[in-house]
Design a protein around this motif. Structure first.
Motif, PDB file in Angstrom:
ATOM      1  N   THR A 101       0.851  -1.187   0.000  1.00 20.75           N
ATOM      2  CA  THR A 101       0.000   0.000   0.000  1.00 20.75           C
ATOM      3  C   THR A 101       0.885   1.235   0.000  1.00 20.75           C
ATOM      4  O   THR A 101       1.983   1.239   0.553  1.00 20.75           O
ATOM      5  N   ALA A 102       0.401   2.262  -0.630  1.00 22.73           N
ATOM      6  CA  ALA A 102       1.156   3.504  -0.719  1.00 22.73           C
ATOM      7  C   ALA A 102       1.229   4.170   0.654  1.00 22.73           C
ATOM      8  O   ALA A 102       0.236   4.208   1.383  1.00 22.73           O
ATOM      9  N   ARG A 103       2.399   4.634   0.991  1.00 19.79           N
ATOM     10  CA  ARG A 103       2.596   5.354   2.237  1.00 19.79           C
ATOM     11  C   ARG A 103       2.039   6.765   2.056  1.00 19.79           C
ATOM     12  O   ARG A 103       2.268   7.399   1.019  1.00 19.79           O
ATOM     13  N   PRO A 104       1.322   7.307   3.055  1.00 20.50           N
ATOM     14  CA  PRO A 104       0.805   8.668   2.896  1.00 20.50           C
ATOM     15  C   PRO A 104       1.950   9.672   2.780  1.00 20.50           C
ATOM     16  O   PRO A 104       2.986   9.519   3.419  1.00 20.50           O
ATOM     17  N   ARG A 105       1.748  10.677   1.928  1.00 15.11           N
ATOM     18  CA  ARG A 105       2.776  11.704   1.730  1.00 15.11           C
ATOM     19  C   ARG A 105       2.757  12.663   2.910  1.00 15.11           C
ATOM     20  O   ARG A 105       1.697  13.040   3.397  1.00 15.11           O
ATOM     21  N   PRO A 106       3.918  13.082   3.378  1.00 19.62           N
ATOM     22  CA  PRO A 106       3.945  14.066   4.467  1.00 19.62           C
ATOM     23  C   PRO A 106       3.472  15.427   3.964  1.00 19.62           C
ATOM     24  O   PRO A 106       3.658  15.753   2.796  1.00 19.62           O
ATOM     25  N   GLN A 107       2.858  16.190   4.839  1.00 20.97           N
ATOM     26  CA  GLN A 107       2.456  17.545   4.482  1.00 20.97           C
ATOM     27  C   GLN A 107       3.722  18.393   4.377  1.00 20.97           C
ATOM     28  O   GLN A 107       4.550  18.392   5.280  1.00 20.97           O
ATOM     29  N   VAL A 108       3.877  19.095   3.290  1.00 18.49           N
ATOM     30  CA  VAL A 108       5.096  19.862   3.034  1.00 18.49           C
ATOM     31  C   VAL A 108       5.270  20.972   4.067  1.00 18.49           C
ATOM     32  O   VAL A 108       6.344  21.152   4.633  1.00 18.49           O
ATOM     33  N   MET A 109       4.198  21.726   4.314  1.00 20.69           N
ATOM     34  CA  MET A 109       4.259  22.869   5.235  1.00 20.69           C
ATOM     35  C   MET A 109       3.048  22.856   6.142  1.00 20.69           C
ATOM     36  O   MET A 109       2.019  22.287   5.804  1.00 20.69           O
ATOM     37  N   ARG A 110       3.185  23.547   7.256  1.00 17.09           N
ATOM     38  CA  ARG A 110       2.040  23.810   8.108  1.00 17.09           C
ATOM     39  C   ARG A 110       2.061  25.279   8.497  1.00 17.09           C
ATOM     40  O   ARG A 110       3.095  25.942   8.390  1.00 17.09           O
ATOM     41  N   LEU A 111       0.924  25.791   8.917  1.00 18.45           N
ATOM     42  CA  LEU A 111       0.794  27.202   9.258  1.00 18.45           C
ATOM     43  C   LEU A 111       0.534  27.365  10.744  1.00 18.45           C
ATOM     44  O   LEU A 111      -0.193  26.570  11.338  1.00 18.45           O
ATOM     45  N   SER A 112       1.099  28.402  11.334  1.00 18.66           N
ATOM     46  CA  SER A 112       0.723  28.773  12.693  1.00 18.66           C
ATOM     47  C   SER A 112      -0.650  29.442  12.615  1.00 18.66           C
ATOM     48  O   SER A 112      -1.105  29.844  11.530  1.00 18.66           O
ATOM     49  N   GLU A 113      -1.308  29.574  13.749  1.00 20.43           N
ATOM     50  CA  GLU A 113      -2.599  30.277  13.780  1.00 20.43           C
ATOM     51  C   GLU A 113      -2.442  31.710  13.286  1.00 20.43           C
ATOM     52  O   GLU A 113      -3.273  32.209  12.535  1.00 20.43           O
ATOM     53  N   ALA A 114      -1.355  32.376  13.694  1.00 20.16           N
ATOM     54  CA  ALA A 114      -1.121  33.774  13.291  1.00 20.16           C
ATOM     55  C   ALA A 114      -0.962  33.893  11.776  1.00 20.16           C
ATOM     56  O   ALA A 114      -1.508  34.802  11.154  1.00 20.16           O
ATOM     57  N   ALA A 115      -0.222  32.960  11.168  1.00 21.09           N
ATOM     58  CA  ALA A 115      -0.031  32.996   9.710  1.00 21.09           C
ATOM     59  C   ALA A 115      -1.348  32.751   8.990  1.00 21.09           C
ATOM     60  O   ALA A 115      -1.661  33.431   8.012  1.00 21.09           O
ATOM     61  N   ALA A 116      -2.122  31.789   9.469  1.00 22.09           N
ATOM     62  CA  ALA A 116      -3.408  31.491   8.830  1.00 22.09           C
ATOM     63  C   ALA A 116      -4.343  32.697   8.896  1.00 22.09           C
ATOM     64  O   ALA A 116      -4.979  33.056   7.897  1.00 22.09           O
ATOM     65  N   GLU A 117      -4.404  33.347  10.045  1.00 24.34           N
ATOM     66  CA  GLU A 117      -5.270  34.520  10.185  1.00 24.34           C
ATOM     67  C   GLU A 117      -4.818  35.665   9.291  1.00 24.34           C
ATOM     68  O   GLU A 117      -5.631  36.347   8.674  1.00 24.34           O
ATOM     69  N   ARG A 118      -3.512  35.866   9.172  1.00 22.22           N
ATOM     70  CA  ARG A 118      -3.005  36.949   8.324  1.00 22.22           C
ATOM     71  C   ARG A 118      -3.271  36.665   6.848  1.00 22.22           C
ATOM     72  O   ARG A 118      -3.652  37.567   6.096  1.00 22.22           O
ATOM     73  N   ILE A 119      -3.098  35.419   6.425  1.00 22.69           N
ATOM     74  CA  ILE A 119      -3.370  35.067   5.026  1.00 22.69           C
ATOM     75  C   ILE A 119      -4.851  35.237   4.724  1.00 22.69           C
ATOM     76  O   ILE A 119      -5.215  35.746   3.663  1.00 22.69           O
ATOM     77  N   LYS A 120      -5.722  34.854   5.657  1.00 19.39           N
ATOM     78  CA  LYS A 120      -7.166  35.070   5.457  1.00 19.39           C
ATOM     79  C   LYS A 120      -7.458  36.552   5.267  1.00 19.39           C
ATOM     80  O   LYS A 120      -8.225  36.939   4.379  1.00 19.39           O
ATOM     81  N   ALA A 121      -6.837  37.403   6.069  1.00 18.90           N
ATOM     82  CA  ALA A 121      -7.060  38.847   5.961  1.00 18.90           C
ATOM     83  C   ALA A 121      -6.525  39.396   4.646  1.00 18.90           C
ATOM     84  O   ALA A 121      -7.186  40.203   3.981  1.00 18.90           O
ATOM     85  N   VAL A 122      -5.348  38.957   4.235  1.00 23.48           N
ATOM     86  CA  VAL A 122      -4.752  39.412   2.979  1.00 23.48           C
ATOM     87  C   VAL A 122      -5.635  39.000   1.802  1.00 23.48           C
ATOM     88  O   VAL A 122      -5.902  39.806   0.899  1.00 23.48           O
ATOM     89  N   MET A 123      -6.098  37.763   1.798  1.00 22.01           N
ATOM     90  CA  MET A 123      -6.940  37.288   0.699  1.00 22.01           C
ATOM     91  C   MET A 123      -8.275  38.026   0.664  1.00 22.01           C
ATOM     92  O   MET A 123      -8.784  38.352  -0.405  1.00 22.01           O
ATOM     93  N   ALA A 124      -8.839  38.316   1.835  1.00 21.40           N
ATOM     94  CA  ALA A 124     -10.115  39.029   1.890  1.00 21.40           C
ATOM     95  C   ALA A 124      -9.991  40.457   1.371  1.00 21.40           C
ATOM     96  O   ALA A 124     -10.954  41.016   0.841  1.00 21.40           O
ATOM     97  N   ASN A 125      -8.815  41.041   1.491  1.00 18.79           N
ATOM     98  CA  ASN A 125      -8.598  42.426   1.054  1.00 18.79           C
ATOM     99  C   ASN A 125      -7.919  42.539  -0.297  1.00 18.79           C
ATOM    100  O   ASN A 125      -7.554  43.640  -0.709  1.00 18.79           O
ATOM    101  N   ALA A 126      -7.753  41.430  -0.995  1.00 25.54           N
ATOM    102  CA  ALA A 126      -7.115  41.467  -2.316  1.00 25.54           C
ATOM    103  C   ALA A 126      -7.992  42.256  -3.284  1.00 25.54           C
ATOM    104  O   ALA A 126      -9.217  42.257  -3.180  1.00 25.54           O
TER     105      ALA A 126
END
Length: 123
Positions: free
Chosen positions: A3-28
């Protein structure tokens, strides 16, 4: 049958990064599909991180869904970003995204560029 081994997630986000990206995308100024992250050659240490708006998901992009945010990782950067946590810090003097990258081997004094090694494939 193997069976195929699951691929590791390349990156993860902190809560602060996720919130900032949401704000940036909302104001694009225009609708965007996601934020693309990668590395490019340059700077006194050899490489630098980049972030840009992505109008569409390219077939070779690594798609990361974390904390309600979609990040696209440039395919040329996957091995350099494997295991990275993207954070966001803001204080009185500056605000910036920070890449806590286990593949980073050095950085320049001004903080604009880094030295990276490709992650070793598990096998």
């Amino acid at each position: 049958m193997a069976t195929a081994r699951p691929r590791p997630q390349v990156m993860r986000l902190s809560e602060a990064a996720a919130e900032r990206i949401k704000a940036v995308m909302a104001n694009a100024e225009r609708p965007i599909a996601a934020v693309r992250v990668g590395v490019k050659n340059g700077g006194c240490a050899g490489m630098s991180y980049f972030m840009e708006y992505a109008d569409k998901i390219d077939p070779l992009d690594e798609v990361i869904e974390d904390k309600g945010v979609r990040i696209l990782v440039d395919p040329k950067a996957v091995l350099f970003l494997l295991g990275t946590e993207m954070d966001y810090k803001a204080d009185k003097m500056q605000s910036q995204f920070i890449f806590n990258n286990p593949n980073q081997t050095g950085a320049c004094g001004c903080g604009e560029s880094v030295q990276l090694k490709a992650a070793k494939a598990e096998g």
